[in-house]
Write a protein that holds these residues in place. Structure first.
Motif, PDB file in Angstrom:
ATOM      1  N   PHE A 121     -25.164  31.844  -7.193  1.00 37.99           N
ATOM      2  CA  PHE A 121     -23.892  32.290  -6.635  1.00 37.99           C
ATOM      3  C   PHE A 121     -23.538  31.435  -5.424  1.00 37.99           C
ATOM      4  O   PHE A 121     -24.327  31.310  -4.493  1.00 37.99           O
ATOM      5  CB  PHE A 121     -23.992  33.757  -6.224  1.00 37.99           C
ATOM      6  CG  PHE A 121     -22.703  34.296  -5.679  1.00 37.99           C
ATOM      7  CD1 PHE A 121     -21.663  34.623  -6.529  1.00 37.99           C
ATOM      8  CD2 PHE A 121     -22.522  34.457  -4.321  1.00 37.99           C
ATOM      9  CE1 PHE A 121     -20.477  35.109  -6.038  1.00 37.99           C
ATOM     10  CE2 PHE A 121     -21.340  34.940  -3.816  1.00 37.99           C
ATOM     11  CZ  PHE A 121     -20.316  35.264  -4.676  1.00 37.99           C
ATOM     12  N   GLN A 164     -19.483  31.909 -12.248  1.00 35.91           N
ATOM     13  CA  GLN A 164     -19.782  32.699 -11.061  1.00 35.91           C
ATOM     14  C   GLN A 164     -19.603  34.194 -11.341  1.00 35.91           C
ATOM     15  O   GLN A 164     -20.431  35.029 -10.951  1.00 35.91           O
ATOM     16  CB  GLN A 164     -18.879  32.277  -9.902  1.00 35.91           C
ATOM     17  CG  GLN A 164     -19.134  30.882  -9.374  1.00 35.91           C
ATOM     18  CD  GLN A 164     -20.459  30.774  -8.638  1.00 35.91           C
ATOM     19  OE1 GLN A 164     -20.595  31.189  -7.502  1.00 35.91           O
ATOM     20  NE2 GLN A 164     -21.450  30.209  -9.301  1.00 35.91           N
ATOM     21  N   LEU A 213     -16.486  36.200  -2.880  1.00 39.61           N
ATOM     22  CA  LEU A 213     -15.749  35.487  -3.911  1.00 39.61           C
ATOM     23  C   LEU A 213     -14.254  35.773  -3.798  1.00 39.61           C
ATOM     24  O   LEU A 213     -13.426  34.889  -4.020  1.00 39.61           O
ATOM     25  CB  LEU A 213     -16.266  35.896  -5.296  1.00 39.61           C
ATOM     26  CG  LEU A 213     -15.878  34.981  -6.463  1.00 39.61           C
ATOM     27  CD1 LEU A 213     -16.322  33.559  -6.198  1.00 39.61           C
ATOM     28  CD2 LEU A 213     -16.483  35.482  -7.757  1.00 39.61           C
TER      29      LEU A 213
END
Length: 454
Positions: A121, A164, A213
Motif C-alpha cells: 500500500f 491499491q 488513499l
C-alpha cells in the motif's frame, strides 16, 4: 488506421473450446513449474533465458516433491504430456539447439501473479501518479497527444490504482478469515483476546490507509474537470468514448472506497462485541479460581479470644483505613447581607419606537428568507454538478456599496457550512493555502469546496 473485421470475437465461446481453458490455466504442478523456471531466469541461472528438458523435469520434481519422486506413478510419458500442453501458450522449443524458452504469455502469467502477491500500500505513490497525470494532461495541446494521454498514461494509472484498492480489500478478507478461525478456538487465558486485539489494530490500519488513499485522490477532481474541458474542443467519437470511460472509472473508484468504508463499519462493531463476550467468561473464570484459592488455602487463627482468617502467603492482608473528617457547617443568615432594592424602570413606548422595532424584526425575517433561498440554490448546484466552490458565492451575494449584502453573504457562508456538514451525503473541505480575492472588496476568503459523495 483501424482494421475492422466481419468476424466477431466471442471470448467465452473461444475459451470454452476443447481444452483451451486448461491450456491457458494449467494444473497446479505445471503452473508452479513455470513459476520455478521464471525465478531461475530472474536469478540469471539460465543463459539467454533458455533451458533444457531436464530443467523442466527438475522444476516439476522441486515444486511437487512428494508426488514427482514417485517414479512408478509418473513415468516419462507423463512429463512429455505436460510439456506438450505447455508448448501451446507457455513454452517455445528450438529444435536445432534442443532448448526451450518462454513465450510472452508465460512472462505475463508469472509477472501478474508476482505483482498481485507482492502488492504494497502506497498512497504517496498514487498521489504522485495523480500529480504526474494532471501535468501531462495539461501538456496535451492537440487531439493526438490527448488520445495518447488516455492510451499511455491513464491506462497504466488505472491498473495501479485498482491494485491499491484490491490490496485493501484483500487485507480485510484476510483479517475476517483470521477472525473466523480464532472464534472457533477455545478460550485459553486471553490468547484469543490478544489475537483479536491484533486483528482490531489491523482493521484500524486499513481504515487509516483508506483515508490516506482518499487524500491521494485530491487531484482526480481536477483531472476530471480538465478532461471534460479538453473534450469540448474535439468532435471525435474516440475522445467521447475515452472521456466517458475515465469519468465512469473515477465514479467506480469512489464507490469502491465507499464499499470498503462500509465493510469496516460493519465488521469493527462485531469485533468490539466479541471482545466483550469473551472478556466476561474470562473474568468470571479468574474470579472463580481466585475464590477457590482463598477457600482452599486460607487458615483459621486464634489470637486471644478472637478467631481470624489468615489469607494464603502470596496474598497481602487486607487493611481498611477510614479517615474521620470533621466538617464545619456555616449557617448563612438571610438578613446578614440584605440586597438593596432597585428602582423599576418604566419605559414609555411611542409609535416611532414600535415602528423601529418592527422594521428591525421584519428585516431579520427577510434576511432569514434570503439565506434559506441561497441555501436551496447551493444545494441544487451541488446535486447537479457534484461540487461547487462556496467561496465564489460570497462575492456574488455581497455588493461593494451595500453593507446589508455583506452581512447577508457572511450569514449564507456560515449557514451553508453548517447545513452541508450536517448531512452524510455532502463533504465540506477548506484549504487555507488557497486565498480567494475580489478586487472590489478588501475581504478575502479561504477556498471552501462542497462535494457530493457518490
Amino acid at each position: 488506421m483501424k482494421v475492422t473485421s466481419n468476424h466477431t470475437f466471442h471470448f467465452l465461446t473461444e475459451i470454452s473450446k476443447e481444452n483451451t481453458y486448461s491450456l491457458l490455466f494449467p494444473e497446479a504442478k505445471a503452473g508452479l513449474a513455470i513459476v520455478w523456471l521464471y525465478e531461475q531466469m530472474q536469478k540469471g541461472i539460465f543463459p539467454q533465458d533458455s533451458f533444457k528438458e531436464k530443467d523442466i523435469h527438475e522444476a516439476l520434481r522441486t515444486v511437487n516433491p512428494a508426488i514427482e519422486n514417485d517414479k512408478s506413478r509418473h513415468p516419462r510419458e507423463h512429463y512429455n504430456a505436460l510439456i506438450s500442453n505447455l508448448l501451446e501458450y507457455f513454452l517455445r522449443y528450438d529444435e536445432e539447439r534442443q532448448e526451450y524458452s518462454f513465450k510472452q504469455y508465460a512472462y505475463i502469467f508469472c509477472q501478474q501473479a508476482h505483482d498481485i502477491l507482492k502488492a504494497t500500500f502506497s498512497p504517496t505513490r498514487i498521489e504522485k501518479i495523480c500529480f504526474a497525470l494532471y501535468d501531462k494532461l495539461k501538456q496535451s495541446k492537440d487531439l493526438d497527444t490527448f488520445l495518447d494521454w488516455f492510451h499511455i498514461d491513464f491506462d497504466a494509472f488505472k491498473l495501479q490504482l485498482k491494485s491499491q484498492l484490491d490490496f485493501l480489500d484483500r487485507q480485510i478478507d484476510q483479517s475476517v478469515a483470521s477472525l473466523r478461525e480464532n472464534k472457533k478456538l477455545s478460550l485459553q487465558e486471553g490468547t484469543i483476546l490478544e489475537t483479536l486485539q491484533q486483528i482490531d489494530e489491523r482493521f484500524e490500519l486499513i481504515r487509516a490507509q483508506n483515508k490516506e488513499l482518499r487524500t491521494a485522490f485530491r487531484e482526480i477532481e481536477q483531472i476530471r474537470r480538465l478532461i471534460e474541458s479538453n473534450a469540448l474542443a474535439y468532435d471525435h467519437a474516440e475522445v467521447d468514448a475515452r472521456v466517458h470511460e475515465a469519468i465512469t472509472f473515477f465514479q467506480e473508484m469512489r464507490r469502491t472506497l465507499s464499499i470498503i468504508d462500509k465493510r469496516l463499519d460493519r465488521i469493527q462493531p462485531k469485533i468490539k462485541q466479541l471482545f466483550s463476550n469473551l472478556n466476561k467468561p474470562l473474568f468470571n473464570t479468574r474470579i472463580e479460581r481466585f475464590l477457590y484459592h482463598l477457600v482452599e488455602n486460607s487458615i483459621e487463627v486464634i489470637e486471644g479470644s478472637k478467631k481470624t482468617i489468615r489469607l494464603p502467603g502470596n496474598i497481602p492482608p487486607l487493611s481498611v483505613f477510614l479517615l474521620e473528617q470533621d466538617l464545619t457547617i456555616v449557617e448563612r443568615k438571610p438578613d446578614l447581607f440584605p440586597v438593596k432594592p432597585k428602582k423599576r424602570l418604566m419605559i414609555t413606548e411611542t409609535p416611532e419606537m414600535k415602528a423601529s422595532v418592527f422594521a428591525s424584526f421584519q428585516n431579520r425575517l427577510n434576511q432569514q428568507d434570503e439565506i434559506s433561498q441561497w441555501i436551496g440554490t447551493l444545494q441544487r448546484e451541488v446535486d447537479m454538478h457534484d461540487q461547487l466552490r462556496l467561496s465564489d458565492y460570497f462575492f456574488q451575494i455581497a455588493k461593494p456599496d451595500d453593507p446589508h449584502t455583506l452581512t447577508l453573504a457572511i450569514a449564507v457562508i456560515y449557514r451553508a457550512m453548517g447545513f452541508f456538514e450536517g448531512q452524510e451525503q455532502y463533504m465540506v473541505s477548506i484549504d487555507p493555502g488557497k486565498i480567494i480575492h475580489n478586487t472590489a472588496f478588501k475581504t478575502s476568503l479561504w477556498e471552501i469546496i462542497i462535494r457530493r459523495k457518490t
